[in-house]
Motif scaffolding. Structure first.
Motif, PDB file in Angstrom:
ATOM      1  N   GLY A 135       0.810  -1.210   0.000  1.00 10.51           N
ATOM      2  CA  GLY A 135       0.000   0.000   0.000  1.00 10.51           C
ATOM      3  C   GLY A 135       0.843   1.259   0.000  1.00 10.51           C
ATOM      4  O   GLY A 135       0.326   2.355   0.193  1.00 10.51           O
ATOM      5  N   ILE A 136       2.162   1.109  -0.218  1.00 13.55           N
ATOM      6  CA  ILE A 136       3.015   2.290  -0.382  1.00 13.55           C
ATOM      7  C   ILE A 136       2.506   3.098  -1.570  1.00 13.55           C
ATOM      8  O   ILE A 136       2.432   4.327  -1.536  1.00 13.55           O
ATOM      9  CB  ILE A 136       4.479   1.858  -0.600  1.00 13.55           C
ATOM     10  N   ARG A 137       2.183   2.378  -2.645  1.00 16.59           N
ATOM     11  CA  ARG A 137       1.412   2.955  -3.746  1.00 16.59           C
ATOM     12  C   ARG A 137       0.008   2.372  -3.636  1.00 16.59           C
ATOM     13  O   ARG A 137      -0.149   1.148  -3.588  1.00 16.59           O
ATOM     14  CB  ARG A 137       2.036   2.593  -5.096  1.00 16.59           C
ATOM     15  N   PRO A 138      -1.011   3.218  -3.587  1.00 12.79           N
ATOM     16  CA  PRO A 138      -2.374   2.725  -3.366  1.00 12.79           C
ATOM     17  C   PRO A 138      -2.785   1.696  -4.412  1.00 12.79           C
ATOM     18  O   PRO A 138      -2.519   1.842  -5.605  1.00 12.79           O
ATOM     19  CB  PRO A 138      -3.227   3.987  -3.473  1.00 12.79           C
ATOM     20  N   SER A 139      -3.400   0.600  -3.950  1.00  7.67           N
ATOM     21  CA  SER A 139      -3.878  -0.443  -4.840  1.00  7.67           C
ATOM     22  C   SER A 139      -4.995  -1.202  -4.153  1.00  7.67           C
ATOM     23  O   SER A 139      -4.985  -1.378  -2.935  1.00  7.67           O
ATOM     24  CB  SER A 139      -2.740  -1.400  -5.195  1.00  7.67           C
ATOM     25  N   SER A 140      -5.951  -1.648  -4.936  1.00  4.53           N
ATOM     26  CA  SER A 140      -7.078  -2.392  -4.383  1.00  4.53           C
ATOM     27  C   SER A 140      -6.598  -3.690  -3.738  1.00  4.53           C
ATOM     28  O   SER A 140      -5.846  -4.460  -4.344  1.00  4.53           O
ATOM     29  CB  SER A 140      -8.084  -2.710  -5.497  1.00  4.53           C
ATOM     30  N   GLY A 141      -7.015  -3.924  -2.508  1.00  8.39           N
ATOM     31  CA  GLY A 141      -6.673  -5.155  -1.804  1.00  8.39           C
ATOM     32  C   GLY A 141      -5.347  -5.124  -1.082  1.00  8.39           C
ATOM     33  O   GLY A 141      -4.895  -6.159  -0.586  1.00  8.39           O
ATOM     34  N   SER A 142      -4.702  -3.963  -0.994  1.00  7.72           N
ATOM     35  CA  SER A 142      -3.399  -3.869  -0.341  1.00  7.72           C
ATOM     36  C   SER A 142      -3.520  -4.088   1.167  1.00  7.72           C
ATOM     37  O   SER A 142      -4.612  -4.048   1.750  1.00  7.72           O
ATOM     38  CB  SER A 142      -2.777  -2.499  -0.595  1.00  7.72           C
ATOM     39  N   LEU A 143      -2.391  -4.308   1.811  1.00 10.97           N
ATOM     40  CA  LEU A 143      -2.376  -4.442   3.262  1.00 10.97           C
ATOM     41  C   LEU A 143      -2.926  -3.188   3.937  1.00 10.97           C
ATOM     42  O   LEU A 143      -3.612  -3.275   4.953  1.00 10.97           O
ATOM     43  CB  LEU A 143      -0.941  -4.699   3.743  1.00 10.97           C
ATOM     44  N   ALA A 144      -2.617  -2.039   3.353  1.00 12.56           N
ATOM     45  CA  ALA A 144      -3.093  -0.779   3.940  1.00 12.56           C
ATOM     46  C   ALA A 144      -4.619  -0.730   3.984  1.00 12.56           C
ATOM     47  O   ALA A 144      -5.205  -0.206   4.948  1.00 12.56           O
ATOM     48  CB  ALA A 144      -2.546   0.405   3.142  1.00 12.56           C
ATOM     49  N   GLU A 145      -5.283  -1.278   2.968  1.00  7.53           N
ATOM     50  CA  GLU A 145      -6.744  -1.285   2.955  1.00  7.53           C
ATOM     51  C   GLU A 145      -7.324  -2.140   4.079  1.00  7.53           C
ATOM     52  O   GLU A 145      -8.477  -1.940   4.480  1.00  7.53           O
ATOM     53  CB  GLU A 145      -7.266  -1.797   1.612  1.00  7.53           C
ATOM     54  N   TYR A 146      -6.544  -3.074   4.580  1.00  5.46           N
ATOM     55  CA  TYR A 146      -6.995  -3.932   5.677  1.00  5.46           C
ATOM     56  C   TYR A 146      -6.502  -3.426   7.040  1.00  5.46           C
ATOM     57  O   TYR A 146      -6.544  -4.167   8.034  1.00  5.46           O
ATOM     58  CB  TYR A 146      -6.515  -5.367   5.445  1.00  5.46           C
ATOM     59  N   GLY A 147      -6.034  -2.187   7.076  1.00  2.00           N
ATOM     60  CA  GLY A 147      -5.648  -1.590   8.350  1.00  2.00           C
ATOM     61  C   GLY A 147      -4.306  -2.065   8.873  1.00  2.00           C
ATOM     62  O   GLY A 147      -4.063  -2.028  10.078  1.00  2.00           O
ATOM     63  N   ILE A 148      -3.432  -2.500   7.975  1.00  6.74           N
ATOM     64  CA  ILE A 148      -2.088  -2.942   8.364  1.00  6.74           C
ATOM     65  C   ILE A 148      -1.107  -1.837   7.974  1.00  6.74           C
ATOM     66  O   ILE A 148      -1.012  -1.471   6.805  1.00  6.74           O
ATOM     67  CB  ILE A 148      -1.716  -4.271   7.683  1.00  6.74           C
ATOM     68  N   SER A 149      -0.422  -1.296   8.942  1.00  7.52           N
ATOM     69  CA  SER A 149       0.480  -0.178   8.682  1.00  7.52           C
ATOM     70  C   SER A 149       1.870  -0.676   8.314  1.00  7.52           C
ATOM     71  O   SER A 149       2.204  -1.850   8.497  1.00  7.52           O
ATOM     72  CB  SER A 149       0.549   0.743   9.906  1.00  7.52           C
ATOM     73  N   TYR A 150       2.661   0.238   7.808  1.00  5.87           N
ATOM     74  CA  TYR A 150       3.993  -0.114   7.306  1.00  5.87           C
ATOM     75  C   TYR A 150       5.007   0.918   7.758  1.00  5.87           C
ATOM     76  O   TYR A 150       4.727   2.126   7.794  1.00  5.87           O
ATOM     77  CB  TYR A 150       3.975  -0.171   5.780  1.00  5.87           C
ATOM     78  N   ARG A 151       6.165   0.437   8.108  1.00  8.38           N
ATOM     79  CA  ARG A 151       7.269   1.309   8.504  1.00  8.38           C
ATOM     80  C   ARG A 151       8.566   0.725   7.937  1.00  8.38           C
ATOM     81  O   ARG A 151       8.707  -0.487   7.840  1.00  8.38           O
ATOM     82  CB  ARG A 151       7.346   1.361  10.042  1.00  8.38           C
ATOM     83  N   GLN A 152       9.495   1.589   7.560  1.00  7.74           N
ATOM     84  CA  GLN A 152      10.775   1.092   7.073  1.00  7.74           C
ATOM     85  C   GLN A 152      11.921   1.886   7.666  1.00  7.74           C
ATOM     86  O   GLN A 152      11.776   3.059   8.035  1.00  7.74           O
ATOM     87  CB  GLN A 152      10.850   1.130   5.541  1.00  7.74           C
ATOM     88  N   VAL A 153      13.039   1.226   7.775  1.00 13.31           N
ATOM     89  CA  VAL A 153      14.279   1.856   8.218  1.00 13.31           C
ATOM     90  C   VAL A 153      15.294   1.631   7.109  1.00 13.31           C
ATOM     91  O   VAL A 153      15.586   0.479   6.750  1.00 13.31           O
ATOM     92  CB  VAL A 153      14.786   1.253   9.538  1.00 13.31           C
ATOM     93  N   ASP A 154      15.799   2.691   6.536  1.00 10.46           N
ATOM     94  CA  ASP A 154      16.744   2.571   5.431  1.00 10.46           C
ATOM     95  C   ASP A 154      18.111   2.109   5.929  1.00 10.46           C
ATOM     96  O   ASP A 154      18.501   2.359   7.077  1.00 10.46           O
ATOM     97  CB  ASP A 154      16.889   3.911   4.708  1.00 10.46           C
ATOM     98  N   LEU A 155      18.828   1.441   5.053  1.00 13.42           N
ATOM     99  CA  LEU A 155      20.214   1.108   5.343  1.00 13.42           C
ATOM    100  C   LEU A 155      21.040   2.391   5.394  1.00 13.42           C
ATOM    101  O   LEU A 155      20.685   3.414   4.781  1.00 13.42           O
ATOM    102  CB  LEU A 155      20.770   0.183   4.262  1.00 13.42           C
ATOM    103  N   LEU A 156      22.134   2.357   6.105  1.00 13.85           N
ATOM    104  CA  LEU A 156      23.032   3.504   6.133  1.00 13.85           C
ATOM    105  C   LEU A 156      23.775   3.600   4.810  1.00 13.85           C
ATOM    106  O   LEU A 156      23.731   2.687   3.982  1.00 13.85           O
ATOM    107  CB  LEU A 156      24.015   3.360   7.293  1.00 13.85           C
ATOM    108  N   GLU A 157      24.442   4.715   4.586  1.00 12.38           N
ATOM    109  CA  GLU A 157      25.083   4.970   3.289  1.00 12.38           C
ATOM    110  C   GLU A 157      26.097   3.886   2.911  1.00 12.38           C
ATOM    111  O   GLU A 157      26.281   3.584   1.735  1.00 12.38           O
ATOM    112  CB  GLU A 157      25.762   6.342   3.290  1.00 12.38           C
ATOM    113  N   ASP A 158      26.724   3.289   3.897  1.00 14.85           N
ATOM    114  CA  ASP A 158      27.720   2.252   3.607  1.00 14.85           C
ATOM    115  C   ASP A 158      27.100   0.867   3.475  1.00 14.85           C
ATOM    116  O   ASP A 158      27.814  -0.133   3.347  1.00 14.85           O
ATOM    117  CB  ASP A 158      28.813   2.242   4.676  1.00 14.85           C
ATOM    118  N   GLY A 159      25.753   0.791   3.502  1.00 18.98           N
ATOM    119  CA  GLY A 159      25.059  -0.486   3.342  1.00 18.98           C
ATOM    120  C   GLY A 159      24.848  -1.249   4.633  1.00 18.98           C
ATOM    121  O   GLY A 159      24.269  -2.344   4.624  1.00 18.98           O
TER     122      GLY A 159
END
Length: 431
Positions: A135-159
């Motif tokens: 559901g990062i990009r809206p779409s029918s049937g996504s996890l976001a539509e079912y009330g499931i949230s999402y969070r991410q932590v990016d890797l640091l610049e050196d990977g």
């Protein structure tokens, strides 16, 4: 005529200039040690697969088809026990009803998560096709539509992992941590099994009941162990990538704990039915033989990736992984920063294919992606990326992602042809 000259004649007759052949041959001669290491890993993995088949008493009767509901399908059930043993898990779900890798991952996520849960990716943005699943990009049937949230932590610049960011991101709602082993279309290192194990240990130390799921696509049989052997609750992949060995015409797998697999089976079929249904329709022999061949096929693909890295790094392009790094998946990235070179590389891969070699790939608006994508894949199984293929989004850094090759010899020819087409643009010369 010396055998080296006979071989060169074959390549020249198939469109490779003498200059490109000589350049590539010189590089191949330097790779004997690396190739010997790959042969050793492949032999160990071959023994592991064979041992699982012998242990589970794979028989001729297992190769018979089932229809209808598929109750008591001996071959299907035996193959799933084999997968569980190969991956070191309690149970497995291996089905042709799983249409692709994205479907397998969506099945895994949707079966384990419930409304109010949160999904965490501690390795940055997932592969493009999962954006609509989440559901990062809206779409029918996504996890976001079912009330499931999402969070991410990016890797640091050196990977490396952002340990403190991950610690802060885990909260009472966090239910599942998804770890993408391969890089996708990101220019970051593929995660080794050991690094994945380190990450799993860290997050479970913060919240022990977390489900840790690994997107294992492109990584199977590259190392001596799999993520499920370093703490992953669920590993997921596609059968038209590594574990299908080039024979599987469709399908996906999930290997993990009994609880995770049971939930996934109920989601795939129906509550109350789960793994008990799902006719094999005669596909079991190709799935089983494909698994048997997989370590050898992956070996050829890995040799091709290392060959490509050495060639293009020698020519001055950035390659990920570089020609010295250890390998944790079959994908080789080459950054061209030039759309013409990206397209020429893909034209060369397509021209070397056994199927549709006469077709010229062009960029197109592929479903699930945010930019035009060019793909080269003249494969026996449509979309099979364990077969020789290459693709990349038509945007900076205009990087190509090369993978596959059912044999080392075919991968070698494909890479040489990619270089041939690049040289024909006049923008690159071999010395």
């Amino acid at each position: 005529m010396p055998k080296e000259d006979i071989l060169k004649e074959y390549y020249v007759s198939m469109g490779i200039s003498p200059e490109v052949f000589d350049f590539c041959s010189q590089i191949e001669d330097t790779l004997t040690g690396r190739f010997r290491e790959i042969d050793h890993i492949a032999e160990c993995n071959q023994m592991k697969v064979l041992a699982a088949m012998r242990k589970n008493r794979l028989s001729e009767g297992c190769l018979a088809p089932s229809t209808g509901y598929g109750y008591n399908d001996l071959g299907r059930d035996t193959l799933e026990r084999i997968y569980a043993d190969v991956f070191g898990t309690e149970d497995a779900l291996v089905r042709q009803q799983i249409t692709c890798g994205t479907h397998a991952l969506a099945l895994a996520l949707m079966s384990q998560l419930r409304p109010g849960d949160e999904l965490l990716s501690p390795v940055g943005k997932p592969y493009d096709t999962l954006e609509e699943v989440i559901g990062i990009r809206p779409s029918s049937g996504s996890l976001a539509e079912y009330g499931i949230s999402y969070r991410q932590v990016d890797l640091l610049e050196d990977g490396s992992f952002d340990w403190e960011g991950i610690r802060q991101a885990i909260n009472e709602k966090t239910r599942l941590v998804t770890i993408q082993r391969s890089k996708g279309y990101a220019s970051r290192p593929t995660l080794s099994v050991d690094r994945i194990g380190e990450l799993i240990s860290f997050v479970k130390g913060i919240k022990p009941d977390l489900i840790c799921m690994v997107d294992n696509c492109y990584g199977e049989f590259v190392e001596l162990k799999e993520p499920s052997q370093v703490g992953a609750d669920l590993v997921v992949g596609s059968l038209i990538k590594n574990p299908g060995g080039g024979l599987a015409p469709i399908g996906g797998y999930l290997c993990g704990t009994k609880e995770c697999i049971e939930r996934a089976a109920y989601r795939l079929t129906s509550p109350g039915l789960g793994k008990e249904v799902g006719a094999s329709l005669g596909i079991t022999p190709t799935l089983t033989q494909g698994l048997f061949l997989a370590p050898t096929v992956v070996k050829g693909a890995l040799k091709g990736a290392i060959f490509a890295a050495n060639i293009y790094e020698r020519l001055g392009f950035r390659v990920i992984p570089d020609n010295r790094e250890s390998r944790h998946d079959i994908i080789q990235e080459v950054e061209f920063h030039d759309p013409d070179l990206l397209q020429a590389f893909c034209v060369g891969i397509q021209a070397s294919a056994p199927v549709d070699s006469f077709v010229r790939p062009e960029p197109w608006d592929m479903p699930g992606y945010d930019a035009k994508v060019i793909m080269a894949a003249g494969a026996f199984v449509s979309g099979s990326s364990i077969e020789l293929s290459a693709d990349g989004p038509m945007k900076e850094p205009y990087a190509v992602y090369f993978q596959g090759g059912l044999t080392w010899e075919h991968a070698k020819y494909g890479i040489m042809m990619s270089l041939q087409k690049i040289c024909e643009t006049g923008k690159v010369r071999v010395l």
